[in-house]
Structure formats: C-alpha cells, structure tokens
Design a protein around this motif. Structure first.
Motif, PDB file in Angstrom:
ATOM      1  N   ILE A  63      39.819  39.755  29.009  1.00  0.00           N
ATOM      2  CA  ILE A  63      40.390  40.433  30.171  1.00  0.00           C
ATOM      3  C   ILE A  63      41.895  40.191  30.134  1.00  0.00           C
ATOM      4  N   THR A  64      42.646  41.228  29.815  1.00  0.00           N
ATOM      5  CA  THR A  64      44.080  41.100  29.595  1.00  0.00           C
ATOM      6  C   THR A  64      44.862  41.378  30.885  1.00  0.00           C
ATOM      7  N   ASP A  65      46.180  41.201  30.804  1.00  0.00           N
ATOM      8  CA  ASP A  65      47.029  41.534  31.950  1.00  0.00           C
ATOM      9  C   ASP A  65      46.892  43.007  32.318  1.00  0.00           C
ATOM     10  N   ARG A  66      46.670  43.860  31.324  1.00  0.00           N
ATOM     11  CA  ARG A  66      46.466  45.283  31.617  1.00  0.00           C
ATOM     12  C   ARG A  66      45.232  45.482  32.492  1.00  0.00           C
ATOM     13  N   HIS A  67      44.132  44.809  32.165  1.00  0.00           N
ATOM     14  CA  HIS A  67      42.923  44.905  32.987  1.00  0.00           C
ATOM     15  C   HIS A  67      43.181  44.354  34.391  1.00  0.00           C
ATOM     16  N   ILE A  68      43.864  43.213  34.444  1.00  0.00           N
ATOM     17  CA  ILE A  68      44.134  42.562  35.728  1.00  0.00           C
ATOM     18  C   ILE A  68      44.923  43.489  36.639  1.00  0.00           C
ATOM     19  N   ASN A  69      45.946  44.134  36.093  1.00  0.00           N
ATOM     20  CA  ASN A  69      46.774  45.025  36.907  1.00  0.00           C
ATOM     21  C   ASN A  69      46.049  46.315  37.261  1.00  0.00           C
ATOM     22  N   LYS A  70      45.346  46.887  36.298  1.00  0.00           N
ATOM     23  CA  LYS A  70      44.668  48.166  36.542  1.00  0.00           C
ATOM     24  C   LYS A  70      43.572  48.040  37.586  1.00  0.00           C
ATOM     25  N   TRP A  71      42.805  46.955  37.535  1.00  0.00           N
ATOM     26  CA  TRP A  71      41.659  46.795  38.422  1.00  0.00           C
ATOM     27  C   TRP A  71      41.922  45.794  39.543  1.00  0.00           C
ATOM     28  N   GLN A  72      43.173  45.472  39.769  1.00  0.00           N
ATOM     29  CA  GLN A  72      43.634  44.746  40.953  1.00  0.00           C
ATOM     30  C   GLN A  72      42.973  43.382  41.118  1.00  0.00           C
ATOM     31  N   LEU A  73      42.753  42.677  40.016  1.00  0.00           N
ATOM     32  CA  LEU A  73      42.190  41.330  40.102  1.00  0.00           C
ATOM     33  C   LEU A  73      43.226  40.381  40.692  1.00  0.00           C
ATOM     34  N   GLY A  74      42.778  39.495  41.563  1.00  0.00           N
ATOM     35  CA  GLY A  74      43.693  38.558  42.206  1.00  0.00           C
ATOM     36  C   GLY A  74      43.052  37.198  42.381  1.00  0.00           C
ATOM     37  N   TRP A  75      43.655  36.386  43.225  1.00  0.00           N
ATOM     38  CA  TRP A  75      43.201  35.005  43.393  1.00  0.00           C
ATOM     39  C   TRP A  75      43.103  34.673  44.864  1.00  0.00           C
ATOM     40  N   ASN A  76      41.994  34.024  45.239  1.00  0.00           N
ATOM     41  CA  ASN A  76      41.820  33.523  46.596  1.00  0.00           C
ATOM     42  C   ASN A  76      42.073  32.023  46.589  1.00  0.00           C
ATOM     43  N   GLU A  77      43.180  31.616  47.173  1.00  0.00           N
ATOM     44  CA  GLU A  77      43.585  30.221  47.108  1.00  0.00           C
ATOM     45  C   GLU A  77      42.665  29.308  47.913  1.00  0.00           C
ATOM     46  N   VAL A  86      35.626  45.572  44.608  1.00  0.00           N
ATOM     47  CA  VAL A  86      34.501  46.483  44.371  1.00  0.00           C
ATOM     48  C   VAL A  86      34.952  47.881  44.786  1.00  0.00           C
ATOM     49  N   PHE A  87      34.861  48.845  43.847  1.00  0.00           N
ATOM     50  CA  PHE A  87      35.391  50.188  44.067  1.00  0.00           C
ATOM     51  C   PHE A  87      34.269  51.217  44.208  1.00  0.00           C
ATOM     52  N   ASP A  88      34.530  52.253  45.017  1.00  0.00           N
ATOM     53  CA  ASP A  88      33.659  53.422  44.999  1.00  0.00           C
ATOM     54  C   ASP A  88      34.151  54.357  43.889  1.00  0.00           C
ATOM     55  N   GLU A  92      38.345  53.766  46.046  1.00  0.00           N
ATOM     56  CA  GLU A  92      38.535  53.077  47.317  1.00  0.00           C
ATOM     57  C   GLU A  92      37.830  51.720  47.274  1.00  0.00           C
ATOM     58  N   VAL A  93      38.457  50.716  47.890  1.00  0.00           N
ATOM     59  CA  VAL A  93      37.909  49.359  47.874  1.00  0.00           C
ATOM     60  C   VAL A  93      36.823  49.217  48.942  1.00  0.00           C
ATOM     61  N   LEU A  94      35.635  48.789  48.516  1.00  0.00           N
ATOM     62  CA  LEU A  94      34.499  48.595  49.419  1.00  0.00           C
ATOM     63  C   LEU A  94      34.320  47.131  49.819  1.00  0.00           C
ATOM     64  N   GLY A  95      35.050  46.259  49.173  1.00  0.00           N
ATOM     65  CA  GLY A  95      34.903  44.826  49.397  1.00  0.00           C
ATOM     66  C   GLY A  95      35.269  44.114  48.114  1.00  0.00           C
ATOM     67  N   CYS A  96      34.637  42.971  47.869  1.00  0.00           N
ATOM     68  CA  CYS A  96      34.958  42.238  46.641  1.00  0.00           C
ATOM     69  C   CYS A  96      33.861  41.243  46.307  1.00  0.00           C
ATOM     70  N   GLN A  97      33.958  40.719  45.105  1.00  0.00           N
ATOM     71  CA  GLN A  97      33.222  39.521  44.723  1.00  0.00           C
ATOM     72  C   GLN A  97      34.236  38.418  44.482  1.00  0.00           C
ATOM     73  N   MET A 117      27.854  49.490  44.746  1.00  0.00           N
ATOM     74  CA  MET A 117      28.047  49.276  43.318  1.00  0.00           C
ATOM     75  C   MET A 117      29.545  49.368  43.059  1.00  0.00           C
ATOM     76  N   SER A 118      30.009  48.814  41.957  1.00  0.00           N
ATOM     77  CA  SER A 118      31.434  48.850  41.660  1.00  0.00           C
ATOM     78  C   SER A 118      31.688  49.776  40.476  1.00  0.00           C
ATOM     79  N   TRP A 119      32.510  50.822  40.714  1.00  0.00           N
ATOM     80  CA  TRP A 119      32.727  51.887  39.747  1.00  0.00           C
ATOM     81  C   TRP A 119      34.062  51.728  39.033  1.00  0.00           C
ATOM     82  N   TYR A 120      34.057  52.057  37.723  1.00  0.00           N
ATOM     83  CA  TYR A 120      35.249  52.017  36.891  1.00  0.00           C
ATOM     84  C   TYR A 120      35.262  53.315  36.076  1.00  0.00           C
ATOM     85  N   ILE A 121      35.998  54.301  36.577  1.00  0.00           N
ATOM     86  CA  ILE A 121      35.937  55.645  36.024  1.00  0.00           C
ATOM     87  C   ILE A 121      36.954  55.808  34.889  1.00  0.00           C
TER      88      ILE A 121
END
Length: 212
Positions: A63-77, A86-88, A92-97, A117-121
């Motif tokens: 999982i590269t920086d490109r994936h992190i930025n494209k799919w909005q991965l972040g950190w919960n401190e 989790v995307f429709d 649109e964001v439906l929530g998260c894991q 379900m989480s979609w990646y189109i």
C-alpha cells in the motif's frame, strides 16, 4: 437484545447481550443508527499516518503513498488505528473501519451504515472482483473495480446492488478458507447474477505486484 456474528469463515465469533431496561435498549438502537455518522467523523478528523506504519503498509501490503492519498487512508490517534474509509459506488463516505496494524484484536472495528460494502471503482474497465477486506480491494482496484464485503456475507440486497451497476464480468474471490462458501453463493445466485468463482491460495493484500 444485541446479537453479533462474524461472517468471516475462519472466525466464528458470535454471541448475545441484553437488558430488560427500556432505556438501555433505546441507547443500543440509537447507537446502531449512528454508526455511519461516527465513522464519517473518524474519516473527517483523521490525521496523517505515522511514518513507521506508512513503511509497514508499503513493505508488507504494498500500500503506497499513492493508495493512501487516493483512498483517503488516515490515522486515528485516540485508538492508534488506521482509518479506512468505506465508500459507496459514487465515492461518498459511508463510514469507516478502524484497522489495527500492531496485531491487536479485534483486527478491524467497523463504523458504517448497516450492510455497507466498500467500493473502489476503476473507470478503465468494466470488470468487478468481489473480495472480503479493504486492503485486498485497494490492491485489486489498480487492475479492476473491486468491492470489499467487510465479511464473507452475500445476501439478496447486496446481489441486487452489484447487479444494478452493470459490470460485464464479476468474479467472486473470497479468501481460501471460504472456497466452499464461494461455490455456494455462485450456485445460489446463478439465476440472478453470473458470478465466476476465483480460487486464490493467497490473499490479494499479501501478493506482490507481480503475483497480483
């Protein structure tokens, strides 16, 4: 009464809890309805992933920086967990894991709408691959559209949603330990949707780019 049952084939975690108190029951019901709101708030307030874990994502899961930025991965401190939105299908964001990266259990805590379900189109292809988890879906999305069930569970509602989107080829690639379940779904839904079973011996998220 609260009932829970993990649909991951190798897990089997299930149980129940309850109270006769009306107030407690109301609180639980409200909590279920608010899961998506809570999950979207985690996404909104997520911070940058610590460098140690960014390196772990890159070296262990590709999982590269490109994936992190494209799919909005972040950190919960607060929980020290990765925030996986989790995307429709429209993005649109439906929530998260909230995903643990240090071996803690439970591995993932879901805060999302019921049955999401989480979609990646992938706009380049009309193929879809159905997988269990978000990491696998992110990796697959480099080559085809993907959707993470966040479990191994398929039902009529989920099948209808997948069919509605009009993919030309749909492959069902649950983890190796759910192969029997995969075949069961292919047979059960054959009159509604043509699902091609894909037998994998290694999770997509654990494959090298060459293997994938």
């Amino acid at each position: 009464t609260l009932l829970w049952h993990c649909h991951r084939a190798s897990c089997g975690f299930r149980g129940r809890s309850g109270s006769r108190s009306t107030g407690m029951d109301s609180a639980r019901t409200k909590g279920v309805e608010c899961r998506g709101v809570v999950g979207r708030d985690y996404v909104r307030t997520a911070t940058e992933i610590p460098s140690t874990y960014r390196e772990q994502l890159s070296t262990q899961l590709y999982i590269t920086d490109r994936h992190i930025n494209k799919w909005q991965l972040g950190w919960n401190e607060q929980s020290s967990r990765l925030v996986q939105p989790v995307f429709d299908p429209e993005g649109e964001v439906l929530g998260c894991q909230l995903r643990a990266l240090d071996g803690r259990q439970p591995k993932a805590i879901t805060h999302t709408e019921q049955g999401a379900m989480s979609w990646y189109i992938n706009r380049v292809t009309t193929d879809l691959i159905i997988v269990e988890d978000i990491f696998s879906a992110i990796r697959v999305a480099d080559y085809a559209s993907s959707v993470a069930l966040l479990s191994t569970h398929l039902n009529d509602e989920r099948i209808a949603k997948i069919k509605e989107l009009g993919f030309s080829r749909i492959r069902l690639a649950l983890d190796y330990d759910a192969w029997r379940q995969t075949i069961g779904y292919v047979k059960h839904y054959r009159n509604q949707l043509r699902l091609e079973p894909m037998k994998i011996t290694k999770d997509f998220k654990n494959m090298s780019p060459t293997e994938l």
